[in-house]
Scaffold this motif. Sequence first.
Motif, PDB file in Angstrom:
ATOM      1  N   ILE A   1      -2.211  80.188  56.206  1.00 52.56           N
ATOM      2  CA  ILE A   1      -0.771  80.408  56.000  1.00 52.56           C
ATOM      3  C   ILE A   1      -0.323  79.780  54.687  1.00 52.56           C
ATOM      4  CG2 ILE A   1       1.522  79.799  56.888  1.00 52.56           C
ATOM      5  CD1 ILE A   1       0.228  80.147  59.749  1.00 52.56           C
ATOM      6  N   ILE A   2      -0.799  78.573  54.395  1.00 53.78           N
ATOM      7  CA  ILE A   2      -0.475  77.910  53.122  1.00 53.78           C
ATOM      8  C   ILE A   2      -0.966  78.760  51.955  1.00 53.78           C
ATOM      9  CG2 ILE A   2      -0.926  75.874  51.668  1.00 53.78           C
ATOM     10  CD1 ILE A   2       0.964  75.346  54.044  1.00 53.78           C
ATOM     11  N   ALA A   3      -2.204  79.259  52.027  1.00 50.93           N
ATOM     12  CA  ALA A   3      -2.757  80.093  50.960  1.00 50.93           C
ATOM     13  C   ALA A   3      -1.940  81.373  50.789  1.00 50.93           C
ATOM     14  CB  ALA A   3      -4.217  80.422  51.245  1.00 50.93           C
ATOM     15  N   THR A   4      -1.489  81.943  51.891  1.00 52.84           N
ATOM     16  CA  THR A   4      -0.685  83.161  51.826  1.00 52.84           C
ATOM     17  C   THR A   4       0.662  82.880  51.159  1.00 52.84           C
ATOM     18  OG1 THR A   4      -1.788  84.015  53.793  1.00 52.84           O
ATOM     19  CG2 THR A   4       0.312  85.041  53.190  1.00 52.84           C
ATOM     20  N   ILE A   5       1.286  81.778  51.518  1.00 53.92           N
ATOM     21  CA  ILE A   5       2.555  81.388  50.890  1.00 53.92           C
ATOM     22  C   ILE A   5       2.347  81.168  49.389  1.00 53.92           C
ATOM     23  CG2 ILE A   5       4.299  79.551  50.758  1.00 53.92           C
ATOM     24  CD1 ILE A   5       3.936  79.288  53.865  1.00 53.92           C
ATOM     25  N   LEU A   6       1.255  80.474  49.032  1.00 57.22           N
ATOM     26  CA  LEU A   6       0.957  80.257  47.617  1.00 57.22           C
ATOM     27  C   LEU A   6       0.751  81.584  46.890  1.00 57.22           C
ATOM     28  CD1 LEU A   6      -1.458  77.184  47.716  1.00 57.22           C
ATOM     29  CD2 LEU A   6       0.857  77.267  46.760  1.00 57.22           C
ATOM     30  N   GLY A   7       0.119  82.534  47.551  1.00 55.11           N
ATOM     31  CA  GLY A   7      -0.088  83.847  46.949  1.00 55.11           C
ATOM     32  C   GLY A   7       1.226  84.513  46.576  1.00 55.11           C
ATOM     33  N   PHE A   8       2.219  84.404  47.461  1.00 53.06           N
ATOM     34  CA  PHE A   8       3.531  84.965  47.148  1.00 53.06           C
ATOM     35  C   PHE A   8       4.221  84.173  46.035  1.00 53.06           C
ATOM     36  CE2 PHE A   8       3.219  86.790  51.506  1.00 53.06           C
ATOM     37  CZ  PHE A   8       3.372  88.122  51.147  1.00 53.06           C
ATOM     38  N   CYS A   9       4.116  82.852  46.088  1.00 52.76           N
ATOM     39  CA  CYS A   9       4.760  82.005  45.069  1.00 52.76           C
ATOM     40  C   CYS A   9       4.187  82.250  43.676  1.00 52.76           C
ATOM     41  CB  CYS A   9       4.614  80.527  45.433  1.00 52.76           C
ATOM     42  SG  CYS A   9       5.549  80.043  46.885  1.00 52.76           S
ATOM     43  N   PHE A  10       2.877  82.460  43.590  1.00 54.02           N
ATOM     44  CA  PHE A  10       2.227  82.630  42.292  1.00 54.02           C
ATOM     45  C   PHE A  10       2.013  84.097  41.917  1.00 54.02           C
ATOM     46  CE2 PHE A  10       1.082  78.196  43.119  1.00 54.02           C
ATOM     47  CZ  PHE A  10       1.336  77.638  41.873  1.00 54.02           C
ATOM     48  N   HIS A  11       2.503  85.009  42.733  1.00 59.51           N
ATOM     49  CA  HIS A  11       2.407  86.442  42.450  1.00 59.51           C
ATOM     50  C   HIS A  11       0.981  86.847  42.081  1.00 59.51           C
ATOM     51  CE1 HIS A  11       6.761  86.546  42.569  1.00 59.51           C
ATOM     52  NE2 HIS A  11       6.781  85.530  41.720  1.00 59.51           N
ATOM     53  N   ILE A  12       0.043  86.541  42.968  1.00 62.50           N
ATOM     54  CA  ILE A  12      -1.351  86.871  42.679  1.00 62.50           C
ATOM     55  C   ILE A  12      -1.542  88.387  42.710  1.00 62.50           C
ATOM     56  CG2 ILE A  12      -2.189  84.628  43.486  1.00 62.50           C
ATOM     57  CD1 ILE A  12      -3.166  85.929  46.044  1.00 62.50           C
ATOM     58  N   SER A  13      -2.567  88.849  42.014  1.00 58.94           N
ATOM     59  CA  SER A  13      -2.831  90.288  41.900  1.00 58.94           C
ATOM     60  C   SER A  13      -3.396  90.849  43.202  1.00 58.94           C
ATOM     61  CB  SER A  13      -3.822  90.538  40.764  1.00 58.94           C
ATOM     62  OG  SER A  13      -5.107  90.072  41.135  1.00 58.94           O
ATOM     63  N   SER A  14      -3.454  92.175  43.260  1.00 59.50           N
ATOM     64  CA  SER A  14      -4.027  92.839  44.446  1.00 59.50           C
ATOM     65  C   SER A  14      -5.476  92.418  44.664  1.00 59.50           C
ATOM     66  CB  SER A  14      -3.966  94.356  44.284  1.00 59.50           C
ATOM     67  OG  SER A  14      -2.635  94.790  44.236  1.00 59.50           O
ATOM     68  N   THR A  15      -6.230  92.319  43.581  1.00 60.24           N
ATOM     69  CA  THR A  15      -7.623  91.899  43.691  1.00 60.24           C
ATOM     70  C   THR A  15      -7.713  90.472  44.218  1.00 60.24           C
ATOM     71  OG1 THR A  15      -8.206  93.352  41.860  1.00 60.24           O
ATOM     72  CG2 THR A  15      -9.796  91.628  42.433  1.00 60.24           C
ATOM     73  N   GLU A  16      -6.857  89.600  43.718  1.00 63.00           N
ATOM     74  CA  GLU A  16      -6.843  88.210  44.195  1.00 63.00           C
ATOM     75  C   GLU A  16      -6.450  88.139  45.663  1.00 63.00           C
ATOM     76  OE1 GLU A  16      -5.828  85.854  40.038  1.00 63.00           O
ATOM     77  OE2 GLU A  16      -4.191  86.815  41.146  1.00 63.00           O
ATOM     78  N   TRP A  17      -5.504  88.986  46.093  1.00 64.40           N
ATOM     79  CA  TRP A  17      -5.140  89.037  47.517  1.00 64.40           C
ATOM     80  C   TRP A  17      -6.347  89.435  48.361  1.00 64.40           C
ATOM     81  CZ3 TRP A  17      -1.437  86.763  49.927  1.00 64.40           C
ATOM     82  CH2 TRP A  17      -0.178  86.600  49.358  1.00 64.40           C
ATOM     83  N   MET A  18      -7.060  90.465  47.901  1.00 60.06           N
ATOM     84  CA  MET A  18      -8.224  90.929  48.664  1.00 60.06           C
ATOM     85  C   MET A  18      -9.276  89.835  48.779  1.00 60.06           C
ATOM     86  SD  MET A  18      -8.766  94.908  47.576  1.00 60.06           S
ATOM     87  CE  MET A  18      -8.491  94.725  45.829  1.00 60.06           C
TER      88      MET A  18
END
Length: 126
Positions: free
Chosen positions: A41-58
């Motif tokens: 959940i923390i990593a997911t929140i960080l992903g939204f905060c840092f606007h990671i790319s689609s590849t980084e999400w995958m």
Amino acid sequence: MKNPNDSFLRGRLRSVKFALRGMWLLITTEDSIKAQLFFAIIATILGFCFHISSTEWMIQFLSIGLVLVAEALNTAVEKISDFVHSDYHKKIGFIKDIAAGSPSFAAIISLIIAGIIYVPKILLIL
């Protein structure tokens, strides 16, 4: 257990029901899974905060899945080991230690992946 009277679709639906039950049992009874879900959940929140790319999400979600699967399999090995030999036994202890190593490998790889994704983004802010 497979019911010979089930159609193909009914059998698949039963399999999904058992899988969801297994996931629920892991989430509600295993502290290691709860801890890993917290970090997910923390990593997911960080992903939204840092606007990671689609590849980084995958890659991030594959990493999270790797850790959760390793934790689940480790739990299964521990439960089977305890069922087979409930008292302390050197060989069972060895098996359980090896099983505990797999989520450790997965967690280390996940931390490396998190570093690759987030360290450059944090350095840009600093």
